[in-house]
Design an enzyme around this catalytic site. Structure first.
Site, PDB file in Angstrom:
ATOM      1  N   ALA A  14     -26.256 -47.295   6.854  1.00  0.00           N
ATOM      2  CA  ALA A  14     -25.346 -47.495   5.718  1.00  0.00           C
ATOM      3  C   ALA A  14     -25.555 -46.427   4.655  1.00  0.00           C
ATOM      4  CB  ALA A  14     -25.524 -48.892   5.132  1.00  0.00           C
ATOM      5  N   TYR A  16     -24.397 -42.308   3.559  1.00  0.00           N
ATOM      6  CA  TYR A  16     -23.072 -41.723   3.325  1.00  0.00           C
ATOM      7  C   TYR A  16     -22.199 -41.823   4.573  1.00  0.00           C
ATOM      8  CZ  TYR A  16     -25.230 -39.713  -0.817  1.00  0.00           C
ATOM      9  OH  TYR A  16     -25.879 -39.547  -2.000  1.00  0.00           O
ATOM     10  N   LYS A  41     -30.868 -51.521   7.761  1.00  0.00           N
ATOM     11  CA  LYS A  41     -32.121 -52.239   7.508  1.00  0.00           C
ATOM     12  C   LYS A  41     -32.206 -52.840   6.115  1.00  0.00           C
ATOM     13  CE  LYS A  41     -35.955 -49.408   7.224  1.00  0.00           C
ATOM     14  NZ  LYS A  41     -36.744 -48.154   7.438  1.00  0.00           N
ATOM     15  N   GLU A 171     -34.992 -30.049  -7.109  1.00  0.00           N
ATOM     16  CA  GLU A 171     -34.346 -31.096  -7.913  1.00  0.00           C
ATOM     17  C   GLU A 171     -35.381 -32.100  -8.424  1.00  0.00           C
ATOM     18  OE1 GLU A 171     -30.859 -32.593  -5.654  1.00  0.00           O
ATOM     19  OE2 GLU A 171     -29.744 -31.471  -7.178  1.00  0.00           O
TER      20      GLU A 171
END
Lengths: 400, 400
Positions: A14, A16, A41, A171
């Site tokens: 689940a 992108y 999960k 990042e």
């Protein structure tokens, strides 16, 4: 009147890729056409590309996650369970807690795990889980290290080593360095006691990025106290820190592994031919030997014909693949010809924390405020893809 | 005109005893009478009796602390340093970072450290520092354990063992159990996975408290999921948890040591005759062999003549001693006779988290809301003692 058996479409994961596939396929096929099941999960989706923020503690993790039930149409069945193995010859999937699930069509969008490149100690001693749970643990660990420092005065508690100066590493350190003044205040720690290293084996930080952008990013981060060690492989991660190729030891209470990813180990376990957990899919995104199995996102490998190298695994590609996979699923169910996947790379923006970012949009380099603006718009677009305007309003980022 | 050498009064420690002494003595002696120096290892005072709250994370630690500079008169010299040893025969104090300080009169108010009763592993593996830094570390450790649980699923991460069902242990577990629903939500942990134990060697929880109050407290905490093991000594603290006298092992990611305190080790090191770091002071609060050294608070031992046992070390006693010590310092400087210390125990209230508390005020037992109200008023009074109305408004607690 005769009951026709409806095909069962199963989507694994689940992230992108998985969520966009489910949403698109549910629009293209009616409940009369197929039964659709999503298996994940967790009962939530999270924005993987935002995780550097909750990992550093600059954004609450709940801003990056959404209940799957709120994202998918009600006629899609959802099973909360972990995929253990795919049996493509038998059209079955083994789950950790439930019985096996059989499918007629499968979409595998199981994401990735850290690539260690054989370096010892990564799984034992480094933060390597780029998941919501992993990000939250890293945030709490960081704060714990600051809190411990004032009792034990060990400087290594305030040393942070990021392995890898790619997108994720940069990042992350951007967020951490941005948050540092706040952390130092909360825990009564002098700023100059904190050490932040970014260590990169390749000859440059942000390989593949324009050198001018790389320099901008490095200067900015160095001004916030980040020290780069470029062209310097790590030979080992230990309980105490890292040992570099040249023999130097850096003692660090926190080592973050961000040297890249490999496909979910389920791919290898399930016997698909793969390179580092990624399956070189057909043009229409299927596993070479199985006409009813699509593989998308970080588990898939698509060659960029201009460079003859694989596209890096990104949310952008996963989302685009999901749209094609959904259309091709509908094509298969309806007996129509399949379309080919053609990536359309719109640009890449890396945030550097605060209001700073760098990137390329089309052919244009962007810095600072405008890059930060683009980054937030990209993040909002990603929300829009999975949850529409409502989700953007609820969880979106203000670019101003 | 002749310059008369002014006596130098040195106060060690900025807890309840130290701060109140400084404030009172600065009022009773003018700048012509004496020079006053306060020495403390931090540049802040904190409310020790509130620490169960920041330790459990129900109150920010900054609500419990105040800058010393904001509390003391400007003519009092402040030295931020750690006292290493007192040389009472030479009227000197050795500090960790600065040179020695000489005094004419000394007030020792250095507080206490955890009493282990010889149990192995307390200093290595248990949270035993009831200080601001210690409380903050425990808070962060607790959150880190919750964050780790979802990655590793080890149940011991969610097990909390409090050693000692005295005042501190009960107040701490009251806060933790009160905060549990919030912690479970923040870290996606099911409430029933969390285990909280309070282990007490004595035959009752809260020894010395009225049995009806003890029962009230235990019932309330048991309803929040706390399990008591009374009459059960701990034989050892290990990396993995605790081992009880009966051989049982409780695996726990967090062990909190709260079995009582002993006087600051500086007392023993400095050669004062003592019992567990506490000096049995004279009626006027001086060290038996040194007429110019006052010892107050947790480092002092005062016998309750009604029970023939020492008064427990409390903020209440320390504060009352500080007032007497300040007056006696003035008496010494001015050549007047000294007064005797007579404790006046107004009552004792233990908070149980949220709006719950138990206590005795005078002869009256109080429960629930009224006890909680009294507790907050006591906390506010303690602020008022050191910082007046302004400080109560700034950091005080709303009893309603």
């Amino acid at each position: 009147m005769m009951l026709v058996a409806k095909p069962h479409i199963v989507i694994l994961g689940a992230g992108y890729g998985g969520i966009v596939t489910v949403k698109r396929i549910a629009k293209q096929l009616s409940t009369n056409d197929a039964n659709i099941t999503l298996i994940s999960k967790h009962d939530y989706h999270y924005q993987t590309t935002w995780l550097h923020e909750p990992a550093a503690g600059t954004l609450h993790h709940d801003r990056t996650r959404m209940k799957i039930a709120d994202l998918i149409p009600s006629h899609v069945q959802f099973i909360e369970d972990e995929v253990v193995e795919i049996h493509p010859k038998e059209n079955k999937v083994s789950l950790k807690n439930n019985e096996q699930v059989t499918y007629d069509y499968l979409v595998t969008a199981l994401g990735s795990v850290a690539e260690t490149f054989g370096v010892e100690g990564v799984y034992e001693y480094a933060f390597n889980k780029w998941t919501l749970n992993g990000a939250r643990e890293l945030r709490e660990h960081t704060e714990y290290m600051f809190a411990k420092y004032n009792n034990e005065q060990k400087e290594e508690y305030l040393t942070f080593v990021v392995a890898g100066a790619g997108f994720t590493g940069i990042e992350y350190i951007g967020e951490l360095s941005e948050r540092l003044p706040e952390l130092c205040k909360e825990f009564d720690v002098p700023m100059n006691k904190v050490k932040m290293y970014v260590i990169e084996a390749a000859p440059t930080a942000l390989p593949g990025f324009d050198p001018e952008l790389v320099e901008y990013a490095m200067n900015l981060l160095e001004n916030r106290g980040v020290e780069f060690k470029i062209n310097m492989p790590i030979s080992k991660v230990t309980e105490d820190g890292v040992i570099l190729k040249d023999g130097t030891e850096i003692k660090a209470g926190t080592v973050i592994w961000a040297t890249g990813v490999r496909g979910n180990p389920v791919i290898e376990k399930s016997g698909f031919e793969n390179m580092r957990g990624r399956v070189k899919v057909t043009k229409d995104l299927r596993a070479p030997d199985y006409d009813n199995v699509f593989i998308i996102g970080d588990c898939s490998l698509v060659i960029n014909e201009q460079t003859d190298r694989p596209y890096p695994p990104t949310a952008q590609i996963a989302t685009q693949q999901a749209e094609v996979a959904a259309r091709n699923l509908a094509n298969l169910v309806k007996g129509r010809p399949l379309e080919e996947f053609q990536p359309d790379i719109k640009g890449t923006v890396a945030s550097l924390g605060g209001k700073e970012a760098i990137g390329v949009i089309g052919d244009k380099k962007v810095f600072g405020f405008s890059a930060n603006f683009m980054k937030k718009m990209i993040d909002n677009r990603s929300l829009w893809m999975i949850g529409g305007t409502g989700l953007v309003i609820k969880k979106g980022k203000n670019p101003f």
